[in-house]
Design an enzyme around this catalytic site. Structure first.
Site, PDB file in Angstrom:
ATOM      1  N   ASN A   1      24.260  47.415  32.373  1.00 43.20           N
ATOM      2  CA  ASN A   1      23.632  46.337  33.148  1.00 43.20           C
ATOM      3  C   ASN A   1      22.743  46.997  34.204  1.00 43.20           C
ATOM      4  O   ASN A   1      23.230  47.524  35.200  1.00 43.20           O
ATOM      5  CB  ASN A   1      24.713  45.476  33.798  1.00 43.20           C
TER       6      ASN A   1
ATOM      7  N   ARG B   1      22.630  44.225  28.954  1.00 42.94           N
ATOM      8  CA  ARG B   1      22.529  42.856  29.457  1.00 42.94           C
ATOM      9  C   ARG B   1      21.091  42.604  29.907  1.00 42.94           C
ATOM     10  O   ARG B   1      20.538  43.371  30.696  1.00 42.94           O
ATOM     11  CB  ARG B   1      23.463  42.675  30.640  1.00 42.94           C
TER      12      ARG B   1
ATOM     13  N   HIS C   1      23.938  32.981  32.957  1.00 43.93           N
ATOM     14  CA  HIS C   1      25.377  33.235  32.759  1.00 43.93           C
ATOM     15  C   HIS C   1      25.831  32.869  31.345  1.00 43.93           C
ATOM     16  O   HIS C   1      27.007  32.590  31.111  1.00 43.93           O
ATOM     17  CB  HIS C   1      26.267  32.410  33.729  1.00 43.93           C
TER      18      HIS C   1
ATOM     19  N   ARG D   1      22.369  30.460  47.786  1.00 47.76           N
ATOM     20  CA  ARG D   1      21.234  29.768  47.135  1.00 47.76           C
ATOM     21  C   ARG D   1      21.355  28.260  47.308  1.00 47.76           C
ATOM     22  O   ARG D   1      22.456  27.715  47.253  1.00 47.76           O
ATOM     23  CB  ARG D   1      21.219  30.079  45.630  1.00 47.76           C
TER      24      ARG D   1
ATOM     25  N   GLU E   1      32.134  39.486  30.748  1.00 46.42           N
ATOM     26  CA  GLU E   1      30.785  39.530  30.175  1.00 46.42           C
ATOM     27  C   GLU E   1      30.531  40.838  29.423  1.00 46.42           C
ATOM     28  O   GLU E   1      29.862  40.843  28.402  1.00 46.42           O
ATOM     29  CB  GLU E   1      29.755  39.324  31.294  1.00 46.42           C
TER      30      GLU E   1
END
Ligand code: ADP
Length: 400
Positions: free
Chosen positions: A7, A90, A180, A241, A385
């Protein structure tokens, strides 16, 4: 088969080597501050953990160090890099170009790089990572890309279109993509398996609640809607956010502050959400502690969070015309009994009821918190993940 999962961020490189015979993690680590003074690697293997300060001018030096840590010294787990059968990367944004994981070619890297306009903070770094990995590991090791957006590619146009002039979609690819996806896929599959059902038989809402957070409506194993949009700024409020806003709010804040364009996006990404409303923190734990101590703004944050999530769950239940399973995952979803209880409390009409004692338990791969009279199964599933990326990578390589 041993798969290295990568990643790559703009200044970081996270890695995990997974043995697919039993899906165990052989080693993992992170290179941080790439291209910045004070760069270092942390490496975990054989029950030990090492932190080494190394100069990483670019991702290439970082990859070389990862190979060294895996093949030399106390953290050694393989004889040489040739033991790595495949590398899974990823990638945040695949847009409409990639709806499935695929093998990496020069053209694939270029397309990922070109998609940086839609994900400037991520895709550029991914393309750099892919080029460096090819250089360091050579052409004999297959590289596979796995996209955060891919699991959402099944959304129908009515869910992904924005009501703006059509040319923005046609010419500039402006639409809802969702993120996601790897996590939503992992937990929805794990939940179906736990319930002894096929994904095709279930209407699910997966709640990935981390610092960044999104919901997905998964009908019959396929995503029909998701809360994040063109970018991971959309949806409900998150750590820092804003989530969705009346578009006029953005213009007005710009007028009031003089902050414009990408800087304004950055502002709404880093200064809003839990942090912006509470003025305390973007971390859910801090908000929960402050609310407990009577801080009114922290209490407001939790009220807003539960309410926004309930509205999404309600609308997705309507979108799927039913709901069989809710799955909580990620940092907040897996760890905060308070958030799970707060969200589910308002969903009695849909037949959602949780077992409050079972809800307090932690640390399980799957915790079934369904209440005795609940019509909807409510599960807490630890996301993974990296493992999902490794599984997808193995499938692509085996299908070659
Ligand atoms: P990301 O990967 O998006 O950075 P994570 O999935 O790691 O985020 O989730 C981070 C969030 O999880 C933080 O807001 C943190 O407060 C929250 N979290 C972790 N543990 C707990 C806990 N015990 N109770 C409440 N929130 C928690």
């Amino acid at each position: 088969m041993k798969i290295l999962v990568i990643n790559c961020g703009s200044s970081s490189l996270k890695y995990q080597l997974i043995d697919m015979t039993d899906e165990s993690v052989i080693c993992k680590g992170n290179c941080e501050r790439i291209g910045i003074d004070g760069s270092f690697i942390t490496h975990k293997a054989n029950g030990g953990e090492w932190k080494v300060e190394v100069d990483f001018p670019t991702h290439k030096e970082a990859f070389n160090k990862v190979v060294e840590m895996m093949t030399v010294g106390e953290g050694k787990v393989i004889e040489s890099k040739s033991e790595i059968d495949a590398i899974g990367h990823r990638i945040v944004q695949g847009a409409e170009k990639f709806s499935e994981p695929c093998l990496v070619t020069d053209e694939v890297i270029q397309t990922i790089d070109d998609l940086s306009v839609l994900a400037p903070a991520h895709n550029k770094a991914h393309a750099i990572g892919l080029r460096s990995a090819k250089e360091v590991f050579g052409a004999e090791v297959p590289n596979v890309v796995v996209f955060d957006t891919a699991f959402h590619a099944t959304m129908p146009p009515k869910a992904y279109m924005y009501a703006v002039p059509y040319e923005f979609y046609e010419k500039h690819a402006i639409r809802r993509y969702g993120f996601h996806g790897t996590s939503h896929k992992f937990v929805s599959r794990a939940a179906a398996e736990y319930l002894g059902k096929k994904p095709e038989e279930l209407k699910m809402i997966t709640l990935h609640l981390g610092n960044g957070a999104s919901l997905a409506a998964v009908d019959g194993g396929k995503v029909v809607d998701t809360s994040m949009g063109l970018t991971p700024l959309g949806g409900f409020m998150m750590g820092s956010r804003s989530g969705d806003l009346d578009p006029s709010v953005v213009g007005y804040i710009s007028e009031l502050t003089g902050i414009k364009g990408n800087d304004l996006t950055d502002y709404l990404t880093k200064k809003a959400g839990f942090l912006g409303v509470s003025g305390i923190s973007s971390d859910c734990r801090d908000i929960e502690v402050a609310a407990e101590q009577g801080d009114e703004k922290a209490k407001l944050v939790l009220d807003m969070y539960f309410y926004q999530l309930q509205k999404f769950v309600g609308s997705y239940t309507a979108a799927m015309n039913g709901l069989d399973v809710m799955v909580f995952t990620a940092g907040i979803g897996e760890n905060s009994a308070n958030v799970r209880e707060g969200v589910c409390e308002g969903l009695g009409y849909f037949g959602v009821e949780i077992d409050k004692e079972q809800n307090k338990k932690r640390g399980m791969a799957i915790n079934d918190i369904t209440g005795p009279n609940s019509k909807v199964k409510v599960l807490v599933v630890a996301t993974n993940e990296e493992l999902m990326i490794a599984r997808d990578t193995m499938n692509v390589v085996n299908a070659k």
